[in-house]
Each structure stands twice: as structure tokens, then as C-alpha cells.
Design an enzyme around this catalytic site. Structure first.
Site, mmCIF file in Angstrom:
data_model
loop_
_atom_site.group_PDB
_atom_site.id
_atom_site.type_symbol
_atom_site.label_atom_id
_atom_site.label_comp_id
_atom_site.label_asym_id
_atom_site.label_seq_id
_atom_site.Cartn_x
_atom_site.Cartn_y
_atom_site.Cartn_z
ATOM 1 N N LYS A 189 10.909 2.983 3.577
ATOM 2 C CA LYS A 189 11.301 3.952 3.441
ATOM 3 C C LYS A 189 11.826 4.659 1.881
ATOM 4 O O LYS A 189 12.986 4.444 2.205
ATOM 5 C CB LYS A 189 11.342 5.558 4.885
ATOM 6 C CG LYS A 189 10.291 5.175 5.810
ATOM 7 C CD LYS A 189 9.593 5.977 5.633
ATOM 8 C CE LYS A 189 9.619 7.051 6.911
ATOM 9 N NZ LYS A 189 9.487 7.008 7.591
ATOM 10 N N ASP B 62 1.790 10.411 3.472
ATOM 11 C CA ASP B 62 2.317 11.362 4.357
ATOM 12 C C ASP B 62 1.407 12.595 4.812
ATOM 13 O O ASP B 62 1.691 13.400 4.704
ATOM 14 C CB ASP B 62 3.141 12.130 3.896
ATOM 15 C CG ASP B 62 4.371 12.410 4.884
ATOM 16 O OD1 ASP B 62 4.025 12.064 6.212
ATOM 17 O OD2 ASP B 62 5.769 12.935 4.465
ATOM 18 N N CYS C 30 14.528 49.711 -2.606
ATOM 19 C CA CYS C 30 14.411 51.568 -2.328
ATOM 20 C C CYS C 30 15.493 52.045 -2.415
ATOM 21 O O CYS C 30 15.414 53.829 -2.266
ATOM 22 C CB CYS C 30 13.135 52.057 -2.407
ATOM 23 S SG CYS C 30 12.185 51.962 -0.710
ATOM 24 N N GLU D 259 0.974 -1.308 0.065
ATOM 25 C CA GLU D 259 0.162 -0.324 -0.113
ATOM 26 C C GLU D 259 0.831 0.912 -0.255
ATOM 27 O O GLU D 259 1.629 1.146 0.840
ATOM 28 C CB GLU D 259 -0.633 -0.048 1.179
ATOM 29 C CG GLU D 259 -1.655 -0.876 1.103
ATOM 30 C CD GLU D 259 -2.619 -0.894 2.657
ATOM 31 O OE1 GLU D 259 -2.005 -0.453 3.659
ATOM 32 O OE2 GLU D 259 -3.554 -2.297 3.284
ATOM 33 N N CYS E 211 16.930 48.482 2.111
ATOM 34 C CA CYS E 211 16.381 47.999 1.267
ATOM 35 C C CYS E 211 17.008 47.751 -0.450
ATOM 36 O O CYS E 211 17.162 48.882 -0.776
ATOM 37 C CB CYS E 211 14.664 48.324 1.253
ATOM 38 S SG CYS E 211 13.692 47.969 -0.366
ATOM 39 N N CYS F 156 7.312 52.113 -1.035
ATOM 40 C CA CYS F 156 8.987 51.345 -1.595
ATOM 41 C C CYS F 156 8.316 50.531 -3.239
ATOM 42 O O CYS F 156 6.750 50.266 -2.240
ATOM 43 C CB CYS F 156 9.187 50.615 -0.968
ATOM 44 S SG CYS F 156 10.702 49.655 -1.233
ATOM 45 N N TYR G 184 -7.335 2.658 5.404
ATOM 46 C CA TYR G 184 -6.803 1.638 5.440
ATOM 47 C C TYR G 184 -7.332 0.035 5.910
ATOM 48 O O TYR G 184 -6.482 -0.801 5.404
ATOM 49 C CB TYR G 184 -5.311 1.253 4.980
ATOM 50 C CG TYR G 184 -4.220 1.981 6.410
ATOM 51 C CD1 TYR G 184 -4.903 2.334 7.688
ATOM 52 C CD2 TYR G 184 -4.152 3.720 6.334
ATOM 53 C CE1 TYR G 184 -3.726 2.662 8.103
ATOM 54 C CE2 TYR G 184 -3.334 4.058 6.709
ATOM 55 C CZ TYR G 184 -3.157 4.150 8.099
ATOM 56 O OH TYR G 184 -3.014 4.894 9.127
ATOM 57 N N LYS H 144 1.921 4.136 1.291
ATOM 58 C CA LYS H 144 2.203 5.258 2.736
ATOM 59 C C LYS H 144 1.612 6.696 3.096
ATOM 60 O O LYS H 144 3.111 7.580 2.170
ATOM 61 C CB LYS H 144 3.815 4.982 3.277
ATOM 62 C CG LYS H 144 3.467 4.941 4.766
ATOM 63 C CD LYS H 144 4.732 4.417 5.397
ATOM 64 C CE LYS H 144 5.121 5.434 7.353
ATOM 65 N NZ LYS H 144 4.448 6.441 7.433
ATOM 66 N N CYS I 67 12.363 47.109 5.015
ATOM 67 C CA CYS I 67 12.239 48.136 4.537
ATOM 68 C C CYS I 67 11.163 49.281 4.733
ATOM 69 O O CYS I 67 9.462 49.174 5.606
ATOM 70 C CB CYS I 67 12.300 48.477 2.781
ATOM 71 S SG CYS I 67 11.740 49.382 2.555
HETATM 72 S S1 IVH Z 1 -1.191 0.899 8.934
HETATM 73 C C1 IVH Z 1 -0.323 -0.955 13.033
HETATM 74 N N1 IVH Z 1 -1.242 1.858 6.272
HETATM 75 O O1 IVH Z 1 2.387 5.960 8.782
HETATM 76 C C2 IVH Z 1 -0.058 0.123 11.865
HETATM 77 N N2 IVH Z 1 0.185 2.995 8.253
HETATM 78 O O2 IVH Z 1 5.216 5.256 10.277
HETATM 79 C C3 IVH Z 1 -1.057 0.562 11.936
HETATM 80 N N3 IVH Z 1 0.566 5.455 6.946
HETATM 81 O O3 IVH Z 1 0.956 5.266 11.969
HETATM 82 C C4 IVH Z 1 -0.431 1.129 10.494
HETATM 83 N N4 IVH Z 1 -0.171 5.061 5.953
HETATM 84 O O4 IVH Z 1 -0.292 7.120 10.278
HETATM 85 C C5 IVH Z 1 -1.351 1.710 7.683
HETATM 86 N N5 IVH Z 1 -1.637 1.912 4.178
HETATM 87 C C6 IVH Z 1 -1.008 2.742 5.688
HETATM 88 C C7 IVH Z 1 -0.453 3.642 6.069
HETATM 89 C C8 IVH Z 1 -0.226 3.778 7.254
HETATM 90 C C9 IVH Z 1 -0.155 5.712 6.128
HETATM 91 C C10 IVH Z 1 0.999 6.000 8.706
HETATM 92 C C11 IVH Z 1 -0.300 5.550 9.970
HETATM 93 C C12 IVH Z 1 0.721 5.369 10.901
HETATM 94 C C13 IVH Z 1 2.140 5.565 10.744
HETATM 95 C C14 IVH Z 1 3.694 4.231 10.980
#
Ligand code: IVH
Length: 667
Positions: A316, A120, A413, A116, A410, A433, A228, A118, A428
């Protein structure tokens, strides 16, 4: 209008269901079935029924998305099951070790993985009871989070009710709230215009927005969600992760379409490799790929350590960092005169984007980094939309590097640039200006402020450089002749600009207040001030105490406002703007079926004059404008339409015939 409570109840139910169906089509599937206008009509009907029968308002009504007063603090929520975090890895070897561990624990069983994205953002838990969203909580420390339900409800892609056919009723789902990159860019532009610091990345922006105590502010932030996992359910849930995601999707919950099932870790690694560059085109930030064991029964047997599940790991991606040369540092002058150091870099591509400039934020920040001109520097775009200079590579210095000289004057000016005690920025001191004047004009004319179409940076530069405009009030004295003296402005564009400026005198007081560009007074604050004071006169006569007691206005804003209003130059500016016809008090806003909609009429109408048509629109809560712009919603076309019709087609505006317009307004 329905009078009988029973009929009202069933019509309200119908409207709520229909609106949530259309929300799903619009926000989740991106394929609306009805026009915005038809949607607004459903909404308006529901709102008026709810106003008449307040006791019958359904908790999942879409009108409840933005409701409630600002809170003093968020109540705490103890999570039913801890919200764990994920173990991280950074190399193919580490991921293979994860795979070996899993296979060792599971013995001879076969293993499937799902990969999946991840996301941010920040982790959240949504609780639905009997299908209705009752609570949204942040992860907090994993055990105790904050109840941010009223903010969660403002996120349009979160359904207030689960699809009935899904068979799910009482469930908790977890996922990630995030801000799309385009949303962050737009939000940062508005923040900078209001003199507020920009958010450094989408995650900070999402967290800052979800933790706003005032749901109205949260509602104005472009947040989105991807879910998720089920973390609790009274109903049977499927036995694999991929089937759970499908079940959530069927319930109307937003789930990423980029989850893929694999049976070998090599294939997972290829997938991870492919997404390292594919992620650039997603429109939101991901910081890796989460690899999970697909079978929930295997997950259960693998269990978890104190912090992390054993059945999942996050791969990561390395932060988007590269080395380049710092060529120069220049100081940019903002609307309030603030000098911001900007690093000019030898252009370099980072994560698909060419970076040639990076902000150094302010003098202290620049000094703290110890940069010198000519340095090799590490530049980063790790989730950050604005590139950052991380540090100089001191070991690569040759001795030819030069100190950065902090400007005490500045650069535009030549006036003194002064740093007041306790301030992190140097400003300034010359309010006239040209750089400041241009920035103030750009803000004044911008879409969220006076919305003067055609008054972009190029025109503003010319107007100021030619001495035609010294402050924003001069815009209203411009003539077509004066504009014609500028390079590249012909008859027609001169006429359009003058008419757009004239149109802007119709803008509401709250926009005028925002357009003045007072430090810390963004759109939301301007609305709060308008609600509380109603007119410029009352604002002018209020003291700091009175101002800071206003809901949504703190001591900082009150101080900035008083400073602005007390400056005699600004007093004169306000007088000149009032003379030019700008609204200096709240006008009774008509709420109606056309609220928020902007119409433009072009060509000859048969049944009524264009002025009458405009008045009709306004009587129903809408606005009419004389130029086709981004904010135009409908273009009504009569006989022999002119170039505006062509422009409207090019901009893919909704075009209405006169008859269609008349039907729309019920004539
Ligand atoms: S599963 C038991 N799936 O990443 C842990 N987490 O660094 C369940 N996150 O706390 C997390 N995308 O907030 C999971 N596809 C994904 C995710 C995901 C982002 C976040 C989540 C977690 C953090 C961990």
C-alpha cells in the site's frame, strides 16, 4: 424494415454482434471504426426491430443495458468461492518477508511474480453463462454479496457477451468497478449544483453508484471496470496469472495493461517505487500494487488463511498527506445561501497537485477538528479529489494562533446568516444576495441546464455587479446595447450572447425545471417529475403527498419542491420565465435517428434555408443551435461560412458539407 420473424431474428443477431464489436473498439481499445452517427443508425435499427418483435430480444442486446424498474432492495448472492481480501504491507522490508515466506514454502522451486495495480474501487464478480453475462454481484462480506446485475449491465466497458473465438463460455471473473477521477469531478459539480453533497472520493462514488436501486441513475454515473481473475470456469483456463489476464483480454474483458512479470523481489520493489509517482497520470485512483505468485499451481499449493490468500500481498502506498499552514478560513456563499467554510492554506504540492484551498464542509465539521488560524495542519489527498484538512498539529502551536470566528452574517451582502434547527449549515437569508444570484445564474446557464454558451462566471459577475441582472428571468430582457456597456464585450460577442440566450428558450421543460436550481432537484429528478406531471401547472397544484408518491421522488425532494413553489417570489419568477417563452410543459419529444444530436448550420445553403434545415433536424429528433459549443455534434457548412466554421475546426467538430448532410437525413 424486416417483416418476417426468421429474417428479423438473424438481422437482430447480426446487429447485436456488430454493435458489441463496435463497443469493444470504442470502450476497450479507444479506436472506433465507425462514426457515432453510423453507430446510432445500427442502434436505432435494432431498437425498432426489437419493438416489432419483443419476443426475440436477445439477452445480450445492447438495448438491455438500461432496463428494468427500480428495485426495493438487491437480492443476495452467495459466492461460489469466498471473495477473500488481501494482506497488506507498507515497506520494502515487509515485502521481502513475504518473498522469503513464499520461497521457504516452495522449497527449491523457482518463483515468478506479477505486479498488478491495486485499483481503488469495489470488488465485483461477473458470471457469464454460455458466453452471456447473467449476473453481477458485489463482494459484500466476502461470502454473501448483492446482486447488482442491472447496474453492472449499464457499464459500457463490461461486455454483455464474451467473444466467441475466445473459447470461454461459462466463467466467473472478478475485478474492480471504479470511477475515473474526471468522472468524479464532473459528477460532483452536478451534485453541488443540485444542492447534493459531493462524494469525498472515487471509491465512495463508485460504491454509491453501483448500489443505486434505480438502474437509470447507475447508468448516468461514469463507472468503469478492470478484471483480474477467473474464479470459476467450465472451460480450461491457462496455468499462470499473466496468461489468464491475456485470455480475459481476448474474451473482450477489460484488463489493466500495467501488469508486469518479475523473477526477483528487488525488481518488484523498483516497479513499486516507479508507480508511486506514475500513478498520478493514470486518471483513476490506485492505492497500491498487488504482488501475486504467477503460477496457479503454486498459488493452489500455497493456499489461503481464513481471510487472505498466502500467494498475494498488497503493497500500500502511504496516503498523500502533507503538513502546511492554515492561513485563513473564509465562508463561501452557495446557490441556496449555504455558507461553506473554506480553508486557505500555504500552497503545497501533494501527489503532483498544488493545494491552496480545502473545504471544511460545514461549521460542525470545522469545530470537531478544533482548528485555529495559524495552525500547522495535516492535509490529505488520499484518493480524495477534494483535499481535506485531517487535523491540526496541536504540538506545534506557539500561542499565536487565533480562534476561527463563525460568521453570523453573510460575508457578501451582510444579511443575517441563520442556522435552522436540525440543519448542519448556516444560510444567508437574503435571496437577492449577489453571491446567491450569481451561483443561481451560473447553474441556470450551465451545460446540463439551459446550456447558454458564453454565459460563464466572468460575464455573470459583470451582469450582476452592473445591476443588469437580478434574477435569471432578466437574462431574457437583455439587449445588445446593454451588453456593450460592459467591459471587454464587443459587437460580435454581444450578438452571440443574445442569440445563445434566445436559443435557450427551445430547451425542454425538464431542463427548465432543473435550471431553476431547486434544492435536491438534479437532472434525474427533473426528468422523473416531468414524466409524472408533464407541466409546471400540474406541479404547482400538487400537494406534498402527490409529489412524494412520484417514482424517484422522496419526501425530502417533495418538501424542497413545495417550499420553492410556495414562495411567491418564485411564483413570479416562473411567470416571468413563461412570458419570456420558456417551456413550461413537456413537449412531445420526437424520437428519431438524430435524437440527442445537436447541429449547427453556417454559411449559405443551396437546397434549403437554414430554418428549414433546422426543422428537418428537429423532425428527426435532433436539435439545431446557433452557436458552436461543447454540445454541438455536427457543423454543416454552406457557401462563404463565417467564423463559426473556424471555431468548429478549432474545436474539432465533425464538419459536414450540405450534400453530406442531405444524405445523412435521407434527402
Ligand atoms: S486480487 C484473493 N488484484 O483489493 C484476493 N485484488 O484489499 C483477490 N483489488 O478485495 C484479490 N485491485 O477488491 C486483486 N489487482 C488486484 C486488485 C484487487 C484491487 C481489491 C479487491 C480486493 C481488495 C483487497
Amino acid at each position: 424494415m424486416v417483416d418476417d420473424p426468421e429474417r428479423a431474428r438473424s438481422r437482430m443477431r447480426e446487429l447485436v454482434d456488430s454493435i458489441s464489436h463496435h463497443d469493444e473498439r470504442y470502450y476497450l481499445e479507444d479506436s472506433p471504426e465507425i462514426t457515432d452517427f453510423e453507430y446510432d443508425q445500427l442502434f436505432t435499427e435494432l431498437k425498432s426491430l426489437e419493438a416489432k418483435f419483443p419476443d426475440l430480444v436477445l439477452p445480450e442486446s445492447p438495448t438491455q443495458r438500461v432496463s428494468g424498474k427500480p428495485l426495493d432492495r438487491f437480492p443476495q448472492v452467495e459466492h461460489r468461492a469466498a471473495m477473500l481480501s488481501l494482506d497488506n504491507c507498507y515497506s520494502p522490508e515487509e515485502l521481502r518477508e513475504f518473498d522469503s515466506r513464499i520461497r521457504k514454502w516452495l522449497g527449491s522451486e523457482s518463483v515468478e511474480y506479477v505486479a498488478e495495480l491495486k485499483i481503488d474501487g469495489l470488488g465485483i464478480a461477473l458470471l457469464y453463462e454460455d458466453g452471456v453475462l447473467v449476473r453481477g454481484a458485489t463482494r459484500g462480506d466476502g461470502l454473501i454479496g448483492e446482486d447488482v446485475t442491472s447496474n453492472i449491465k449499464t457499464i459500457r466497458s463490461i461486455p454483455l457477451r464474451l467473444n466467441r473465438e475466445s473459447g470461454l463460455s461459462t466463467v466467473e471473473v472478478r475485478g474492480e468497478v471504479f470511477m475515473p477521477i474526471a468522472g468524479l469531478n464532473e459528477l460532483n459539480l452536478t451534485r453541488e449544483k443540485a444542492g447534493e453533497p459531493p462524494f469525498a472520493n472515487t471509491r465512495n462514488a463508485a460504491a454509491g453508484s453501483l448500489r443505486q436501486l434505480d438502474p437509470k441513475i447507475a447508468a448516468s454515473r461514469p463507472l468503469d471496470v478492470l478484471l483480474y481473475t477467473f474464479s470459476y470456469s467450465t472451460d480450461a483456463i491457462p496455468s499462470t496469472q499473466d496468461a489468464c489476464l491475456e485470455s480475459m483480454r481476448n474474451a473482450g474483458l477489460r484488463v489493466s495493461p500495467h501488469t508486469i512479470k518479475f523473477s526477483s523481489i528487488d525488481d518488484v520493489l523498483d516497479h513499486i517505487d516507479a508507480w508511486e509517482s506514475k500513478r498520478e497520470s493514470l486518471g483513476y485512483d490506485i492505492d497500491g500494487i498487488v504482488v501475486k505468485v504467477n503460477s496457479l499451481s503454486q498459488q493452489e499449493r500455497l493456499g489461503h488463511t481464513a481471510k487472505n490468500p498466502r500467494w498475494a500481498i498488497a503493497y500500500k502506498y502511504p496516503p498523500k498527506q502533507r503538513v502546511t499552514r492554515l492561513l485563513d478560513v473564509a465562508f463561501q456563499v452557495g446557490r441556496t445561501g449555504a455558507l461553506t467554510p473554506v480553508a486557505y492554506l500555504d500552497p503545497i504540492e501533494i501527489g503532483g497537485v498544488t493545494v491552496s484551498r480545502a473545504t471544511l464542509h460545514n461549521e460542525d465539521e470545522m469545530k470537531r477538528k478544533g482548528l485555529m488560524i495559524g495552525d500547522f495542519v495535516l492535509v490529505e489527498r488520499a484518493g480524495e479529489v477534494i483535499p481535506q484538512v485531517v487535523r491540526p498539529l496541536v504540538e506545534r502551536r506557539t500561542g499565536d494562533e487565533r480562534e476561527i470566528v463563525v460568521q453570523k452574517v453573510c460575508p457578501v451582502c451582510g444579511s443575517d446568516a441563520v442556522r435552522e434547527d436540525g440543519e448542519s449549515v448556516r444560510r444567508c437569508v437574503n435571496a437577492s444576495c449577489p453571491a446567491q444570484v450569481k451561483e443561481r445564474l451560473a447553474h441556470f446557464c450551465s451545460r446540463g441546464a439551459m446550456d447558454i454558451e458564453g454565459a460563464g462566471p466572468a460575464l455573470i459577475d459583470q451582469l450582476v455587479d452592473a445591476g443588469l441582472v437580478k434574477d435569471v428571468s432578466d437574462l431574457y430582457n437583455l439587449t445588445e446595447q446593454a451588453l456593450l456597456s460592459l467591459d471587454g464585450i464587443a459587437d460580435k460577442s454581444a450578438r452571440n450572447i443574445i442569440s445563445a440566450i434566445r436559443d435557450s428558450t427551445d430547451r425542454d421543460f425538464e431542463r427548465v425545471l432543473y435550471a431553476l436550481g431547486i434544492r435536491h432537484v438534479g437532472r434525474t429528478t427533473a426528468v422523473a417529475l416531468t414524466d409524472a406531471f408533464g407541466s409546471m401547472e400540474r406541479l404547482l397544484s400538487s400537494d406534498i403527498d402527490g409529489l412524494s408518491k412520484t417514482e424517484g421522488v422522496g419526501a425530502v425532494v417533495a418538501g424542497a419542491l413545495r417550499d420553492f413553489l410556495d414562495n411567491p417570489e418564485n411564483g413570479h419568477l416562473i411567470e416571468r420565465l413563461a412570458e419570456a417563452g420558456l417551456k413550461m410543459e413537456r413537449t412531445g419529444k420526437v424520437e428519431g435517428p438524430l435524437s440527442g444530436k445537436v447541429f449547427l448550420f453556417t454559411g449559405e445553403l443551396k437546397a434549403l434555408s437554414r430554418e428549414d434545415a433546422g426543422e428537418l433536424v428537429e423532425a428527426l429528433g435532433g436539435r439545431s443551435s446557433s452557436t458552436v459549443s461543447k454540445s454541438t455534434d455536427y457543423v454543416v457548412v454552406g457557401e462563404n461560412p463565417g467564423s463559426k466554421f473556424e471555431k468548429a475546426k478549432k474545436l474539432r467538430k465533425t464538419i459536414l458539407s450540405e450534400d453530406e448532410f442531405l444524405r445523412m437525413v435521407g434527402k
